[in-house]
Design an enzyme around this catalytic site. Structure first.
Site, PDB file in Angstrom:
ATOM      1  N   HIS A 176      23.982  27.558  63.330  1.00  0.00           N
ATOM      2  CA  HIS A 176      25.017  26.026  62.985  1.00  0.00           C
ATOM      3  C   HIS A 176      24.085  24.981  63.944  1.00  0.00           C
ATOM      4  CE1 HIS A 176      27.820  28.751  60.767  1.00  0.00           C
ATOM      5  NE2 HIS A 176      27.653  28.712  60.176  1.00  0.00           N
ATOM      6  N   LYS A 235      36.521  30.812  49.466  1.00  0.00           N
ATOM      7  CA  LYS A 235      37.105  32.100  50.770  1.00  0.00           C
ATOM      8  C   LYS A 235      38.103  31.457  51.668  1.00  0.00           C
ATOM      9  CE  LYS A 235      32.493  30.854  52.389  1.00  0.00           C
ATOM     10  NZ  LYS A 235      30.890  30.571  53.629  1.00  0.00           N
ATOM     11  N   ARG A 242      18.197  30.338  55.737  1.00  0.00           N
ATOM     12  CA  ARG A 242      17.569  31.663  56.748  1.00  0.00           C
ATOM     13  C   ARG A 242      16.858  32.617  56.223  1.00  0.00           C
ATOM     14  NH1 ARG A 242      23.484  32.937  56.903  1.00  0.00           N
ATOM     15  NH2 ARG A 242      23.531  32.259  54.494  1.00  0.00           N
ATOM     16  N   SER A 249      28.948  33.501  59.269  1.00  0.00           N
ATOM     17  CA  SER A 249      30.065  33.736  60.448  1.00  0.00           C
ATOM     18  C   SER A 249      31.143  34.630  59.772  1.00  0.00           C
ATOM     19  CB  SER A 249      31.118  32.488  59.377  1.00  0.00           C
ATOM     20  OG  SER A 249      30.525  30.911  59.994  1.00  0.00           O
TER      21      SER A 249
HETATM   22  N1  COA Z   1      23.537  29.890  61.462  1.00  0.00           N
HETATM   23  C1  COA Z   1      24.773  30.704  61.212  1.00  0.00           C
HETATM   24  N2  COA Z   1      25.168  30.914  59.801  1.00  0.00           N
HETATM   25  C2  COA Z   1      24.864  29.993  58.703  1.00  0.00           C
HETATM   26  C3  COA Z   1      24.087  29.205  58.602  1.00  0.00           C
HETATM   27  C4  COA Z   1      23.308  29.053  59.940  1.00  0.00           C
HETATM   28  N3  COA Z   1      22.458  27.789  60.453  1.00  0.00           N
HETATM   29  N4  COA Z   1      23.927  28.931  57.880  1.00  0.00           N
HETATM   30  C5  COA Z   1      24.218  29.105  57.062  1.00  0.00           C
HETATM   31  N5  COA Z   1      25.478  30.265  57.355  1.00  0.00           N
HETATM   32  C6  COA Z   1      26.033  30.863  56.764  1.00  0.00           C
HETATM   33  C7  COA Z   1      27.324  30.556  57.078  1.00  0.00           C
HETATM   34  O1  COA Z   1      28.415  30.678  58.041  1.00  0.00           O
HETATM   35  C8  COA Z   1      28.123  31.336  55.979  1.00  0.00           C
HETATM   36  O2  COA Z   1      28.889  32.033  56.078  1.00  0.00           O
HETATM   37  P1  COA Z   1      29.615  32.984  55.851  1.00  0.00           P
HETATM   38  O3  COA Z   1      29.783  33.261  54.050  1.00  0.00           O
HETATM   39  O4  COA Z   1      29.471  34.469  55.954  1.00  0.00           O
HETATM   40  O5  COA Z   1      30.607  32.334  55.874  1.00  0.00           O
HETATM   41  C9  COA Z   1      27.355  31.298  54.257  1.00  0.00           C
HETATM   42  O6  COA Z   1      26.504  30.810  55.254  1.00  0.00           O
HETATM   43  C10 COA Z   1      27.270  30.013  53.706  1.00  0.00           C
HETATM   44  O7  COA Z   1      28.604  28.826  53.891  1.00  0.00           O
HETATM   45  P2  COA Z   1      28.594  27.829  54.455  1.00  0.00           P
HETATM   46  O8  COA Z   1      27.347  26.858  54.778  1.00  0.00           O
HETATM   47  O9  COA Z   1      29.933  27.061  55.206  1.00  0.00           O
HETATM   48  O10 COA Z   1      29.200  26.914  53.315  1.00  0.00           O
HETATM   49  P3  COA Z   1      29.761  27.539  51.691  1.00  0.00           P
HETATM   50  O11 COA Z   1      29.289  27.746  50.812  1.00  0.00           O
HETATM   51  O12 COA Z   1      30.612  28.723  52.619  1.00  0.00           O
HETATM   52  O13 COA Z   1      30.402  25.841  51.597  1.00  0.00           O
HETATM   53  C11 COA Z   1      30.365  23.967  50.854  1.00  0.00           C
HETATM   54  C12 COA Z   1      29.266  24.727  51.074  1.00  0.00           C
HETATM   55  C13 COA Z   1      31.556  23.340  51.469  1.00  0.00           C
HETATM   56  C14 COA Z   1      29.167  22.470  51.418  1.00  0.00           C
HETATM   57  C15 COA Z   1      30.370  23.878  49.672  1.00  0.00           C
HETATM   58  O14 COA Z   1      30.650  24.163  48.903  1.00  0.00           O
HETATM   59  C16 COA Z   1      31.035  22.061  49.102  1.00  0.00           C
HETATM   60  O15 COA Z   1      30.396  21.334  49.379  1.00  0.00           O
HETATM   61  N6  COA Z   1      32.208  21.950  48.810  1.00  0.00           N
HETATM   62  C17 COA Z   1      33.242  21.491  48.570  1.00  0.00           C
HETATM   63  C18 COA Z   1      33.755  20.725  47.516  1.00  0.00           C
HETATM   64  C19 COA Z   1      32.237  20.490  46.084  1.00  0.00           C
HETATM   65  O16 COA Z   1      31.720  19.124  46.582  1.00  0.00           O
HETATM   66  N7  COA Z   1      32.162  21.199  45.513  1.00  0.00           N
HETATM   67  C20 COA Z   1      30.728  20.655  44.697  1.00  0.00           C
HETATM   68  C21 COA Z   1      29.384  21.864  44.889  1.00  0.00           C
HETATM   69  S1  COA Z   1      27.796  21.570  44.427  1.00  0.00           S
END
Ligand code: COA
Length: 162
Positions: A17, A41, A90, A128
């Site tokens: 990240h 989650k 990624r 994560s």
């Molecule tokens: N390095 C390491 N890990 C990475 C990474 C990087 N560069 N980029 C992404 N990841 C991993 C994260 O650790 C996470 O891992 P996990 O699933 O094991 O916890 C995974 O990739 C993706 O998670 P993250 O980037 O945290 O996104 P998410 O899918 O959990 O959440 C939100 C995305 C919060 C942005 C999205 O759900 C959101 O916008 N929520 C608000 C409500 C909303 O507007 N909804 C409508 C959406 S269309």
């Protein structure tokens, strides 16, 4: 001022990240790292704990801030006058989910562009969940997360096993 939002669950923040954030901070004037809620989650760390861990981990990135929000990402991005949402890509496996989210977000706010940045390939395998699993099962996760996060993970695991 060109403002970008870097949203995620960050449970916890990893070096992958931070790599994406460093790249974004070179493109935009200000990047707001936003601890957001993904309804699918159940995080290990509270929102407050995640915000604090990120703040400590990114002090060197002067044009980055950390906040949290509940609700719709695009609503929040509009309130912050952001022009972009940054997401890390990624591997191909990230694509379908990210593509769907980016297109839906564009439907909600046409002027805000989703920008995909690739972290260094050494972080391709990192997420994560893997870090949490290593921490819970006693594996070695040093070098995957900043030192302050390592410490918080150890404390969290200790508090869970009491
Ligand atoms: N390095 C390491 N890990 C990475 C990474 C990087 N560069 N980029 C992404 N990841 C991993 C994260 O650790 C996470 O891992 P996990 O699933 O094991 O916890 C995974 O990739 C993706 O998670 P993250 O980037 O945290 O996104 P998410 O899918 O959990 O959440 C939100 C995305 C919060 C942005 C999205 O759900 C959101 O916008 N929520 C608000 C409500 C909303 O507007 N909804 C409508 C959406 S269309």
């Amino acid at each position: 001022m060109k403002i970008a939002i870097y949203p995620g669950t960050f449970d916890p923040i990893t070096f992958g990240h931070i790599d994406v954030l460093e790249r974004a901070s070179e493109i935009f004037d200000k990047v707001i790292v936003t601890v957001s809620t993904n309804s699918a989650k159940t995080p290990l760390f509270s929102v407050e704990e995640r915000v604090e861990m990120i703040r400590d981990a990114i002090v060197k990135i002067k044009n980055a801030e950390v906040e949290s929000f509940h609700g719709l990402l695009m609503q929040y991005a509009k309130e912050k006058n952001a022009i972009a949402v940054v997401r890390g890509l990624r591997a191909v496996s990230d694509f379908e989910y990210e593509f769907q989210m980016a297109l839906m977000n564009r439907k909600l706010a046409q002027k805000i562009t989703t920008v995909f940045l690739m972290p260094h390939e050494k972080y391709t395998y990192l997420n994560s969940s893997i870090v949490r699993e290593l921490a819970l099962l006693g594996g070695n996760y040093s070098g995957l997360v900043p030192k302050n996060v390592e410490k918080k993970l150890k404390e969290k695991i200790r508090s869970l096993s009491k």
